[in-house]
Design an enzyme around this catalytic site. Sequence first.
Site, PDB file in Angstrom:
ATOM      1  N   SER A   1       0.867  -1.185   0.000  1.00 21.52           N
ATOM      2  CA  SER A   1       0.000   0.000   0.000  1.00 21.52           C
ATOM      3  C   SER A   1       0.898   1.227   0.000  1.00 21.52           C
ATOM      4  O   SER A   1       2.086   1.134   0.365  1.00 21.52           O
ATOM      5  CB  SER A   1      -0.835  -0.006   1.285  1.00 21.52           C
ATOM      6  OG  SER A   1      -1.465   1.250   1.493  1.00 21.52           O
TER       7      SER A   1
ATOM      8  N   TYR B   1      -2.076  -1.118  10.467  1.00 21.17           N
ATOM      9  CA  TYR B   1      -2.037  -1.246   9.004  1.00 21.17           C
ATOM     10  C   TYR B   1      -0.705  -0.725   8.465  1.00 21.17           C
ATOM     11  O   TYR B   1      -0.045  -1.371   7.646  1.00 21.17           O
ATOM     12  CB  TYR B   1      -3.222  -0.472   8.426  1.00 21.17           C
ATOM     13  CG  TYR B   1      -3.458  -0.671   6.939  1.00 21.17           C
ATOM     14  CD1 TYR B   1      -4.230  -1.734   6.467  1.00 21.17           C
ATOM     15  CD2 TYR B   1      -2.942   0.222   6.002  1.00 21.17           C
ATOM     16  CE1 TYR B   1      -4.466  -1.904   5.107  1.00 21.17           C
ATOM     17  CE2 TYR B   1      -3.176   0.060   4.648  1.00 21.17           C
ATOM     18  CZ  TYR B   1      -3.943  -1.002   4.200  1.00 21.17           C
ATOM     19  OH  TYR B   1      -4.180  -1.161   2.851  1.00 21.17           O
TER      20      TYR B   1
HETATM   21  P1  NAD Z   1     -11.493  -6.097   0.204  1.00 21.41           P
HETATM   22  O1  NAD Z   1     -12.039  -5.926   1.576  1.00 21.41           O
HETATM   23  O2  NAD Z   1     -12.352  -5.820  -0.969  1.00 21.41           O
HETATM   24  O3  NAD Z   1     -10.914  -7.589   0.044  1.00 21.41           O
HETATM   25  C1  NAD Z   1     -10.156  -8.200   1.055  1.00 21.41           C
HETATM   26  C2  NAD Z   1     -10.070  -9.687   0.787  1.00 21.41           C
HETATM   27  O4  NAD Z   1      -9.328 -10.310   1.869  1.00 21.41           O
HETATM   28  C3  NAD Z   1     -11.441 -10.381   0.756  1.00 21.41           C
HETATM   29  O5  NAD Z   1     -11.443 -11.398  -0.215  1.00 21.41           O
HETATM   30  C4  NAD Z   1     -11.537 -10.999   2.152  1.00 21.41           C
HETATM   31  O6  NAD Z   1     -12.406 -12.124   2.238  1.00 21.41           O
HETATM   32  C5  NAD Z   1     -10.084 -11.396   2.367  1.00 21.41           C
HETATM   33  N1  NAD Z   1      -9.783 -11.643   3.773  1.00 21.41           N
HETATM   34  C6  NAD Z   1      -9.965 -10.817   4.840  1.00 21.41           C
HETATM   35  N2  NAD Z   1      -9.610 -11.472   5.961  1.00 21.41           N
HETATM   36  C7  NAD Z   1      -9.206 -12.699   5.598  1.00 21.41           C
HETATM   37  C8  NAD Z   1      -8.715 -13.831   6.309  1.00 21.41           C
HETATM   38  N3  NAD Z   1      -8.573 -13.835   7.651  1.00 21.41           N
HETATM   39  N4  NAD Z   1      -8.405 -14.937   5.615  1.00 21.41           N
HETATM   40  C9  NAD Z   1      -8.552 -14.986   4.270  1.00 21.41           C
HETATM   41  N5  NAD Z   1      -9.009 -13.944   3.541  1.00 21.41           N
HETATM   42  C10 NAD Z   1      -9.313 -12.824   4.217  1.00 21.41           C
HETATM   43  O7  NAD Z   1     -10.163  -5.219   0.178  1.00 21.41           O
HETATM   44  P2  NAD Z   1      -9.275  -4.645  -1.016  1.00 21.41           P
HETATM   45  O8  NAD Z   1      -9.425  -3.176  -1.016  1.00 21.41           O
HETATM   46  O9  NAD Z   1      -9.484  -5.395  -2.266  1.00 21.41           O
HETATM   47  O10 NAD Z   1      -7.815  -4.946  -0.435  1.00 21.41           O
HETATM   48  C11 NAD Z   1      -6.972  -5.960  -0.936  1.00 21.41           C
HETATM   49  C12 NAD Z   1      -5.540  -5.651  -0.543  1.00 21.41           C
HETATM   50  O11 NAD Z   1      -5.148  -4.406  -1.139  1.00 21.41           O
HETATM   51  C13 NAD Z   1      -5.328  -5.484   0.969  1.00 21.41           C
HETATM   52  O12 NAD Z   1      -4.097  -6.045   1.351  1.00 21.41           O
HETATM   53  C14 NAD Z   1      -5.298  -3.972   1.141  1.00 21.41           C
HETATM   54  O13 NAD Z   1      -4.564  -3.586   2.279  1.00 21.41           O
HETATM   55  C15 NAD Z   1      -4.606  -3.572  -0.138  1.00 21.41           C
HETATM   56  N6  NAD Z   1      -4.824  -2.167  -0.512  1.00 21.41           N
HETATM   57  C16 NAD Z   1      -6.087  -1.696  -0.755  1.00 21.41           C
HETATM   58  C17 NAD Z   1      -6.253  -0.361  -1.096  1.00 21.41           C
HETATM   59  C18 NAD Z   1      -7.602   0.228  -1.382  1.00 21.41           C
HETATM   60  O14 NAD Z   1      -7.681   1.462  -1.493  1.00 21.41           O
HETATM   61  N7  NAD Z   1      -8.657  -0.568  -1.534  1.00 21.41           N
HETATM   62  C19 NAD Z   1      -5.143   0.479  -1.192  1.00 21.41           C
HETATM   63  C20 NAD Z   1      -3.881  -0.027  -0.945  1.00 21.41           C
HETATM   64  C21 NAD Z   1      -3.730  -1.352  -0.609  1.00 21.41           C
END
Ligand code: NAD
Length: 260
Positions: free
Chosen positions: A142, A155
């Site tokens: 991130s 985080y």
């Molecule tokens: P999201 O909430 O849409 O998806 C998260 C996924 O992780 C889901 O499939 C969920 O079921 C899974 N998950 C959560 N806890 C779990 C567990 N204990 N075991 C197995 N699976 C688990 O989130 P997203 O925005 O798609 O985020 C995905 C990644 O991208 C994360 O690591 C997040 O930190 C990173 N990220 C997101 C953003 C953003 O703006 N959305 C920005 C930077 C980084």
Amino acid sequence: MLKGKSVIITGSTSGIGAGLAAAFAAAGCNVMLNGFGDTQAIEKLRFSLENKYDIRVLYSPADMTRPDQITDMVKSAQELFGQVDILVNNAGIQYVAPIDEFPPEKWDAIIAINLSSAFHAIRAALPGMKKRKWGRVINIASAHGLVASPFKSAYVAAKHGIIGMTKTVALEVAEQGITCNAICPGYVKTPLVEGQIADQAKARNLTEEEVVKNVILAAQPTKQFVTVDQINALALFLAGDNGASVNGASLSIDGGWTAQ
Ligand code: NAD
């Protein structure tokens, strides 16, 4: 180029992970899905990718807080696909609170899911990659792996940690046809962020549009969300042969956020 390879994508039942699963499937890879959610919706996603792209798609319900389940997920992908060529550590959660009010169990969960799960998955997947002298590890970090924001101590710590681990793994495997890199997105409009928009609107008594422009995207100079397609393109580049010399990098895809 990627046709016939096998990929595990953690947290691929939603958001960025689901986008990556579709992109790797479209590139001809067998995919192991993972994450939580409605059983029928997950089966529908698995079935639709498998049929659309004529590949194998499996689903592992492994909980990323559980090292034994993570190891079993990697083992079953190795057995059922024959090998794991690409590992995308993407599962992640968020919790926002001042550090002196931060619930210790939320800290533990974020460190487990956003950082330690990648350690366990890499540990299990690397021996097979070393044997075949080819592999790709892509960690979805991130912008918060490079800079901090208040109230996101767990985080930010986990994401800085995964960038450190990415560099270490990259050095360890550099001569073995394997690369390990981190993608550092700014804000992407996924369920993880949509929840924050609604919460902030309520807390600050603003409309959701005002929260997006003045709070969420305040630090993102383009004032545009990063898209899942843009992340997919970067991940596919890293996984392909032209990505072979990119190793140990933290690649920002954040509209200029971390340039400030
Ligand atoms: P999201 O909430 O849409 O998806 C998260 C996924 O992780 C889901 O499939 C969920 O079921 C899974 N998950 C959560 N806890 C779990 C567990 N204990 N075991 C197995 N699976 C688990 O989130 P997203 O925005 O798609 O985020 C995905 C990644 O991208 C994360 O690591 C997040 O930190 C990173 N990220 C997101 C953003 C953003 O703006 N959305 C920005 C930077 C980084």
